[in-house]
Design an enzyme around this catalytic site. Structure first.
Site, PDB file in Angstrom:
ATOM      1  N   THR A   1      -0.463   1.708 -12.013  1.00 46.35           N
ATOM      2  CA  THR A   1      -1.320   1.750 -13.190  1.00 46.35           C
ATOM      3  C   THR A   1      -2.656   2.412 -12.866  1.00 46.35           C
ATOM      4  O   THR A   1      -3.177   2.251 -11.769  1.00 46.35           O
ATOM      5  CB  THR A   1      -1.603   0.300 -13.634  1.00 46.35           C
TER       6      THR A   1
ATOM      7  N   SER B   1       6.617  -2.779  -6.857  1.00 45.22           N
ATOM      8  CA  SER B   1       5.247  -2.561  -7.316  1.00 45.22           C
ATOM      9  C   SER B   1       5.250  -2.314  -8.811  1.00 45.22           C
ATOM     10  O   SER B   1       6.267  -2.059  -9.388  1.00 45.22           O
ATOM     11  CB  SER B   1       4.600  -1.377  -6.589  1.00 45.22           C
TER      12      SER B   1
ATOM     13  N   LYS C   1      -8.864   2.794 -10.314  1.00 43.20           N
ATOM     14  CA  LYS C   1      -7.833   2.526  -9.321  1.00 43.20           C
ATOM     15  C   LYS C   1      -6.546   3.194  -9.807  1.00 43.20           C
ATOM     16  O   LYS C   1      -6.380   3.482 -10.992  1.00 43.20           O
ATOM     17  CB  LYS C   1      -7.611   1.039  -9.108  1.00 43.20           C
TER      18      LYS C   1
END
EC number: 2.3.1.35
Lengths: 383, 383
Positions: B179, B383, B168
């Protein structure tokens, strides 16, 4: 006032037809002496435009009688023919002024990789020379604008002498959205070695700590010319303060006019083991696109600050980092601190304070937010 | 197929209520052996999230029995209590599986600086454990998404064994917009030292050469787990090729899904004195906001390429630089080359080739363009 605020300088700014439209695009600054001591600092980019290579050579002689500057073309990545164009420009100025080309500095700004329209440029030198005057500082500052929305000028009085200056661009000395050019003048009496020392010290804490987008131009140039016309030999520490103040004033104007920016962000690093560490951290944070977007969105995202700090080799312990945004310490000891809803990010000026808890040193780096307008300005046309 | 393509692995992905809404947010991957050899590479950011500190310790033992991953919170900059949360998560997984917490890796992704909702998370572990299955790879890949618009999975067959993976995020191993987390699995029989060597080699030429925005996360983690369930001991060179192919496939998926990007840009550096020089140049060019804006605007602005090259310390002579964009050599010998109007920048894939004319080495770094959509995504929410 600009570069003609100090005694001994004349300037002009004209429309030579280098840029499309009716804007001024050629500036001339002449030092009438009695002294013509000079110093310069140039881009650290290894790809240097022809005028940078030329002017560095001129300045290494310690004397500059005139500076010719053009917008509408950077004359960078133009090969040996581009260098000949710069040389021809200096020769033309020398001929018109009855001077030596070896003491004529040249600065250019605009698109990289294209030759300059030399016929227009050389004819413009004649026009500019005819218009040289003690009032010409504003026109000269206007002529070096590219995407600048306003002319940038500044001056300060010392003890019996004056320092003036003009600049264009937006970004750090090794910028940015556009090349930074700056000409500083003074009527103080001071030799080129001292000018060099003072200029390096002044730019190190002003233009060098502006970093709007981390990019570095091929053309950046800051020149400092002394006419000695005041007859005053200044105290060097005082002189450095005055020159630094003029540079800081111009740097602030560059920042506020940075392409597409809606916030002026001061990144204040304190508690550093050394000034170098403080600058390293400030620069890393100033280059975080994620943080710059967050500030644009008025989101006090201290996690993005901390994660940018973590990419550096500065001395710090992650568990002792403190971060304040506009005075609210929202990160304490490397974790969430005061309530982030207390941070007011509506004002244009934003201060991010980073306490490394590692020593007594500090430094401030200035940057801007990252906006859709920046993307638009830099994607919608070549520059 | 994802992480459950190889024999010996079960997985699950569930909605534990960590994120708002009904999306899955907790994944569990279990290695049923017979082997549980493992290796990992982690962010080089000095500010490391609690799960990174924990998992690095687990992996240093060379054995991993299970990996638990959550989206909805990074558990970074959360202090000693955040580390206790990670520890408690591993203990819970160990308890449910009847295993040892010392062999349970933990990965987290989401907002920095906030504690995880541990009640929801621990209850979710029970649910996930109950759903573990040989078909669970897709659900697991779905559960680790944050701003990812699609799940990223890949697998390749070797000689008698399989390598699978899920990932991801968008960006380099030391990214990025979010990340990057990646779990790779194989049923080959291979010890942890060899896994470590292979994983470092594979990530060095794949995830490490992705640089979407130059930012580096506190949480990046790539794990490689071997069950040995195929009974096949692979040729190491072959195994490295297969693992590299899976990493390259996932890296490509991350790039294409990078937040707000409209172009996938390959920066191919050739003629370098060393591979390091080639990577340095590729990375510098990939971090030029000005160039990334130009490519977004479909402007073949080679001046911005050259000026980014000039900021590096790589071996090159500015007068011998050649640059092609999508195959048209628009810069030759450091100056304008072929007609820039021949460059077609309409396709999504863009290749910028930089010939340093300094040696036989090369490397390719992948990045994206810089768009108003990127600014929007990264300014409009935390985020």
């Amino acid at each position: 006032m600009s570069v003609t605020a100090p005694l001994g300088f004349r300037a002009a700014g004209v429309d030579a037809g280098i840029k499309r439209g009716d804007d001024r695009d050629l500036a001339l600054v002449v030092n009438d002496g009695p002294s013509r001591a000079a110093a310069g600092v140039f881009t650290r980019n290894r790809v240097k435009a022809a005028p940078v290579l030329w002017s560095a050579q001129v300045v290494s002689g310690g004397r500059v009688g005139a500076v010719v500057l053009n917008s509408g073309g950077a004359n960078a990545c133009t090969g040996p023919l581009g260098f000949q164009d710069t040389h021809a420009t200096a020769e033309k100025v020398a001929e018109v002024l009855g001077d030596s080309a070896a003491e004529v500095a040249v600065c250019s700004t605009g698109l990289i990789g294209e030759r300059l329209p030399m016929d227009a440029l050389l004819a413009g030198v004649d026009v500019a020379a005819a218009q040289l005057s003690r009032d010409g500082g504003l026109a000269a500052a206007d002529a070096i604008r590219t995407t600048d929305t306003v002319s940038k000028i500044a001056f300060r009085r010392g003890e019996g002498y004056m320092v003036g200056g003009m600049a264009k661009g937006a970004g750090m000395l090794a910028p940015a959205l556009a090349t930074m050019l700056c000409v500083l003048t003074t009527d103080a009496e001071i030799d080129s070695e001292d000018l060099d020392r003072v200029l390096r010290a002044a730019t190190a804490v002003t233009f060098d700590r502006l970093d709007s987008d981390g990019c570095m131009s091929t053309n950046d140039t800051v020149l400092l010319l002394a006419s000695g016309a005041s007859g005053v030999r200044p105290d060097l520490a005082d002189f450095e303060k005055v020159v630094t103040a003029v540079c800081a004033d111009l740097a602030r104007q560059l920042l506020v006019d940075a392409e597409g920016a809606s916030k002026a962000i001061a990144i204040e690093v304190v508690g550093a083991e050394s000034v170098e560490d403080a600058v390293t951290v400030g620069r890393a944070v100033s280059r975080s696109n994620l943080l710059k977007c967050a500030i644009h969105g008025e989101d006090p995202n201290w996690g993005r600050v901390v994660s940018a700090v973590g990419t550096t080799d500065a001395a710090f312990d992650p568990d002792r980092l403190n971060v304040a945004i506009n005075g609210i310490w929202i990160c304490r000891g490397g974790a969430a601190g005061d309530d982030r809803s207390k941070v007011d990010l509506r004002p244009r000026d934003v201060t991010i304070t980073i306490d490394l808890s590692a020593g007594p040193h500090s430094a401030t780096v200035h940057t801007t937010d990252l906006t859709a307008a920046y993307v638009h300005e830099n994607s919608a046309y070549s520059s």
